[in-house]
Design a protein around this motif. Structure first.
Motif, mmCIF file in Angstrom:
data_model
loop_
_atom_site.group_PDB
_atom_site.id
_atom_site.type_symbol
_atom_site.label_atom_id
_atom_site.label_comp_id
_atom_site.label_asym_id
_atom_site.label_seq_id
_atom_site.Cartn_x
_atom_site.Cartn_y
_atom_site.Cartn_z
ATOM 1 N N SER A 308 0.817 -1.211 0.000
ATOM 2 C CA SER A 308 0.000 0.000 0.000
ATOM 3 C C SER A 308 0.856 1.267 0.000
ATOM 4 N N SER A 309 1.799 1.346 0.902
ATOM 5 C CA SER A 309 2.563 2.598 0.985
ATOM 6 C C SER A 309 3.533 2.754 -0.187
ATOM 7 N N ARG A 310 4.017 1.630 -0.720
ATOM 8 C CA ARG A 310 4.896 1.724 -1.894
ATOM 9 C C ARG A 310 4.137 2.325 -3.085
ATOM 10 N N ASP A 311 2.844 2.031 -3.159
ATOM 11 C CA ASP A 311 2.044 2.586 -4.255
ATOM 12 C C ASP A 311 1.949 4.112 -4.176
ATOM 13 N N LEU A 312 1.954 4.653 -2.971
ATOM 14 C CA LEU A 312 1.941 6.119 -2.831
ATOM 15 C C LEU A 312 3.226 6.686 -3.421
ATOM 16 N N ALA A 313 4.341 6.098 -3.020
ATOM 17 C CA ALA A 313 5.645 6.579 -3.490
ATOM 18 C C ALA A 313 5.757 6.459 -5.004
ATOM 19 N N ALA A 314 5.259 5.352 -5.541
ATOM 20 C CA ALA A 314 5.351 5.129 -6.993
ATOM 21 C C ALA A 314 4.511 6.167 -7.748
ATOM 22 N N ALA A 315 3.339 6.465 -7.218
ATOM 23 C CA ALA A 315 2.457 7.437 -7.889
ATOM 24 C C ALA A 315 3.129 8.804 -7.933
ATOM 25 N N ILE A 316 3.727 9.195 -6.829
ATOM 26 C CA ILE A 316 4.384 10.506 -6.758
ATOM 27 C C ILE A 316 5.561 10.548 -7.729
ATOM 28 N N ASP A 317 6.332 9.475 -7.729
ATOM 29 C CA ASP A 317 7.486 9.400 -8.630
ATOM 30 C C ASP A 317 7.045 9.504 -10.092
ATOM 31 N N ARG A 318 5.956 8.840 -10.423
ATOM 32 C CA ARG A 318 5.463 8.905 -11.807
ATOM 33 C C ARG A 318 5.092 10.333 -12.158
ATOM 34 N N TYR A 319 4.430 10.999 -11.239
ATOM 35 C CA TYR A 319 4.044 12.375 -11.563
ATOM 36 C C TYR A 319 5.278 13.254 -11.717
ATOM 37 N N GLU A 320 6.239 13.066 -10.831
ATOM 38 C CA GLU A 320 7.449 13.899 -10.908
ATOM 39 C C GLU A 320 8.213 13.665 -12.205
ATOM 40 N N ARG A 321 8.254 12.435 -12.630
ATOM 41 C CA ARG A 321 9.033 12.153 -13.839
ATOM 42 C C ARG A 321 8.274 12.448 -15.133
ATOM 43 N N PHE A 322 6.991 12.179 -15.163
ATOM 44 C CA PHE A 322 6.261 12.266 -16.436
ATOM 45 C C PHE A 322 5.297 13.440 -16.533
ATOM 46 N N GLY A 323 4.922 14.029 -15.407
ATOM 47 C CA GLY A 323 3.938 15.099 -15.449
ATOM 48 C C GLY A 323 2.703 14.670 -16.229
ATOM 49 N N GLN A 333 -10.600 -5.891 -10.238
ATOM 50 C CA GLN A 333 -11.587 -5.250 -9.365
ATOM 51 C C GLN A 333 -11.321 -5.413 -7.887
ATOM 52 N N GLU A 334 -10.636 -6.519 -7.539
ATOM 53 C CA GLU A 334 -10.436 -6.766 -6.111
ATOM 54 C C GLU A 334 -9.530 -5.708 -5.478
ATOM 55 N N GLN A 335 -8.901 -4.879 -6.314
ATOM 56 C CA GLN A 335 -8.044 -3.832 -5.749
ATOM 57 C C GLN A 335 -8.682 -2.443 -5.824
ATOM 58 N N THR A 336 -9.968 -2.410 -6.082
ATOM 59 C CA THR A 336 -10.652 -1.116 -6.170
ATOM 60 C C THR A 336 -10.477 -0.305 -4.887
ATOM 61 N N LEU A 337 -10.705 -0.958 -3.769
ATOM 62 C CA LEU A 337 -10.611 -0.232 -2.508
ATOM 63 C C LEU A 337 -9.185 0.274 -2.297
ATOM 64 N N HIS A 338 -8.232 -0.609 -2.487
ATOM 65 C CA HIS A 338 -6.831 -0.219 -2.294
ATOM 66 C C HIS A 338 -6.503 1.028 -3.127
ATOM 67 N N LEU A 339 -6.857 0.997 -4.405
ATOM 68 C CA LEU A 339 -6.488 2.120 -5.272
ATOM 69 C C LEU A 339 -7.261 3.390 -4.914
ATOM 70 N N ASN A 340 -8.518 3.238 -4.555
ATOM 71 C CA ASN A 340 -9.269 4.423 -4.126
ATOM 72 C C ASN A 340 -8.638 5.035 -2.884
ATOM 73 N N GLN A 341 -8.153 4.171 -2.012
ATOM 74 C CA GLN A 341 -7.470 4.678 -0.816
ATOM 75 C C GLN A 341 -6.193 5.419 -1.206
ATOM 76 N N VAL A 342 -5.440 4.819 -2.117
ATOM 77 C CA VAL A 342 -4.196 5.466 -2.564
ATOM 78 C C VAL A 342 -4.509 6.852 -3.115
ATOM 79 N N PHE A 343 -5.517 6.933 -3.987
ATOM 80 C CA PHE A 343 -5.844 8.221 -4.602
ATOM 81 C C PHE A 343 -6.297 9.228 -3.538
#
Ligand code: ARG
Length: 566
Positions: A308-323, A333-343
């Protein structure tokens, strides 16, 4: 077809200046082409003008005049129906298709925009499951679609290459390395180690302790542990690349979870500074009860970070690198909750780009109506599914067309294409019925059917042996209704690609190709292509060629190759 729709909307706006009605947006396609090519419903106007919609339709038809583009306008109850001039339609659409044999339908609406697509993303040393298969197929197609529209696309394979399973696999490798040969089908071998570890650990729980120890060494960057991990990862990626290649898929990068286990610590600190981190039963969480979500786990009680927390870091890194303008997660679908939480957590951290992140979920695979259970050992390897399909196609070719040239290549294209199409023709969220007999059939809504239609057109063109000079075609000769329907289906292709990108739904293209093949076959059964009239033959051949071009480009957007013969 958008241009034609535009023109019709413009005609309406001219008659009703100052109206705030979205003429173009309201336009419908009549169920039966005999009623018209586009229909404008008058219900909204009726509300505004306080008149009956039928009366309005009648008045509009009285005021509107056919022109070079619209050949006929007629009232059908509360609708104003428009017929597009056949010659104009054929010339515009077919010329465009014929001038772009390799990229008909490509556009430039994505210029200067970047889309990040996280897809496939299997876990090393854990089973590659159906979820990964679907993610690979759907994500691969979305990548092609966005690229075709001029976007810059970052295809990210976010490998599950970090976590306690590595402790287990390293431990197992140390114990039983003689029992595996990692030079041959390494993915299966690693999984074998993983499975064996679990079996043995039931009998000898001390193994669990050893595995934990190994993972700790890994997180502390112990060189021995790191080297083994590195090896496992490299051989896995090498094998994966081969399978992806068969489906025409390439990733921009393989940046898995391991890249983020340290950065996840920093994100935890950021959360802490913002006062978002709270302790709960020894673990550190973000409380999301205000948003009707369970708590988001940031750190375990032993202080280590998680998926879960690695996904936060990865999302930020993607934005920083790719804008990115969009960041897509093609995950089950089983990860809907996880991803909604990340967002949500990203939003709480103050990142306004969190709203550009989208989960792209999909349904399950049903094998003869049964849900696949990977846990129970019925593991599905993508590679095996492809191999089985190719083998079955090989048998069909051997039986039907044993003298075919390049049989092996054709079998590969058709077998792989069948698997991809069987998945992509379904609205993503629906479950996929997977039945080899059905998906490999040469008729019905299948990949082989489309490839076959494509190959048939190819041999038709070859047999005719005529040079098709686009500028010398008399498009006015295509006056049959069946011809018009084919032209329209070719014309809708670019619109469908755009719609597929907007809705993140490759099935829109897949379904459209089926209707294109269907209207073409209707035309083909009703009329001769090669007639006594040379000019008519040429116009019809041009039409057939445009269909071939559309089919091959459309299939390519789904990852499917179209053989010239089959
Ligand atoms: N490896 C994960 C799994 O197999 C999927 C990763 C999806 N992507 C992500 N950023 N969480 O379940």
């Amino acid at each position: 077809m958008q241009e034609f729709k535009h023109e019709i909307a413009r005609m309406l706006t001219d008659k009703l200046p100052g109206s705030d009605i979205d003429f173009e947006g309201l336009m419908e396609i009549p169920p039966d082409p005999a009623m018209g090519d586009y229909a404008f419903p008058c219900f909204q106007l009726a509300k505004q003008l306080r008149k009956s919609p039928i009366k309005i339709a009648e008045e509009l038809v009285g005021q509107l005049e056919p022109n070079g583009i619209v050949s006929e306008i007629k009232q059908v109850q509360a609708y104003v129906n428009f017929f597009i001039n056949k010659e104009e339609l054929s010339r515009k659409i077919l010329t465009r298709a014929l001038h772009h044999p390799l990229d008909y339908g490509a556009q430039n609406i994505g210029a200067n925009k970047t889309v990040a697509i996280d897809f496939s993303s299997p876990n090393i040393a854990k089973p590659f499951n159906i979820g990964h298969l679907r993610s690979t197929v759907i994500g691969g197609s979305l990548k092609s679609i966005f690229e075709y529209l001029g976007y810059e696309v970052q295809g990210i394979n976010y490998l599950g290459d970090w976590g306690t399973q590595f402790g287990k696999v390293i431990c197992a490798y140390e114990e039983w390395r003689d029992e595996v040969d990692l030079t041959h089908e390494p993915i299966k071998q690693l999984l074998k180690l993983y499975v064996k570890f679990h079996e043995e650990a039931e009998k000898d729980p001390s193994l669990n302790e050893k595995a934990r120890e190994w993972f700790k060494r890994l997180e502390e960057e112990d060189p021995v542990a790191l080297e083994l991990w590195e090896d496992f990862k490299d051989i896995t990626i090498e094998t994966l690349i081969q399978v992806y290649h068969r489906m025409g898929i390439e990733f921009t990068e393989y940046s898995g979870e391991s890249r983020y286990f340290k950065k996840a610590e920093q994100v935890a600190d950021m959360l802490d500074k913002k006062g978002l981190l709270v302790e709960s039963e020894g673990a550190m969480i973000v409380d999301l009860s205000e948003y009707d979500m369970p708590p988001f786990l940031v750190k375990k009680s032993d202080g280590t970070t998680l998926y879960s927390s690695r996904d936060l870091a990865a999302a930020i890194d993607r934005y920083e690198r790719f804008g990115f303008t969009q960041s897509l997660y093609v995950v089950g679908q089983e990860q809907t909750l996880h991803l909604n939480q990340v967002f949500k957590v990203l939003e709480l951290l103050g990142y306004d780009w969190a709203e550009r992140c989208t989960h792209v979920p999909f349904g399950l695979y049903l094998f003869s109506g049964e849900k696949m259970a990977t846990r129970k050992g019925r593991i599905i390897y993508l590679e095996d599914v492809l191999d089985d399909a190719v083998e079955l196609i090989r048998e069909i070719i051997e039986e039907k067309n044993p003298n075919l040239l390049e049989k092996e290549q054709v079998a590969e294209m058709v077998g792989v294409g069948a698997v991809l199409f069987a998945d992509l023709k379904n609205t993503r969220i629906k479950d996929v019925q997977f039945d080899y007999d059905k998906i490999l059939s040469f008729d019905g809504e299948t990949g082989p059917y489309l490839q076959y239609t494509h190959a048939r057109i190819n041999s038709l063109l070859k047999k005719a042996g005529k040079e098709i000079e686009v500028d010398q075609i008399d498009f006015g000769l295509l006056q049959e209704n069946e011809e018009k329907e084919v032209v329209k289906a070719v014309g809708y292709f670019p619109d469908k690609i755009q719609e597929a990108a907007e809705k993140l739904e490759p099935s829109i293209i897949a379904k459209h190709l089926i209707s294109l093949a269907a209207v073409f076959n209707t035309f083909y059964n009703a009329h001769r292509v090669i007639t006594d009239n040379e000019e008519v033959s040429k116009a019809r051949l041009a039409l057939a060629l445009a269909v071939k071009i559309t089919l091959s480009n459309g299939l390519r957007l789904l990852g499917i190759k179209a053989p010239e013969q089959m």
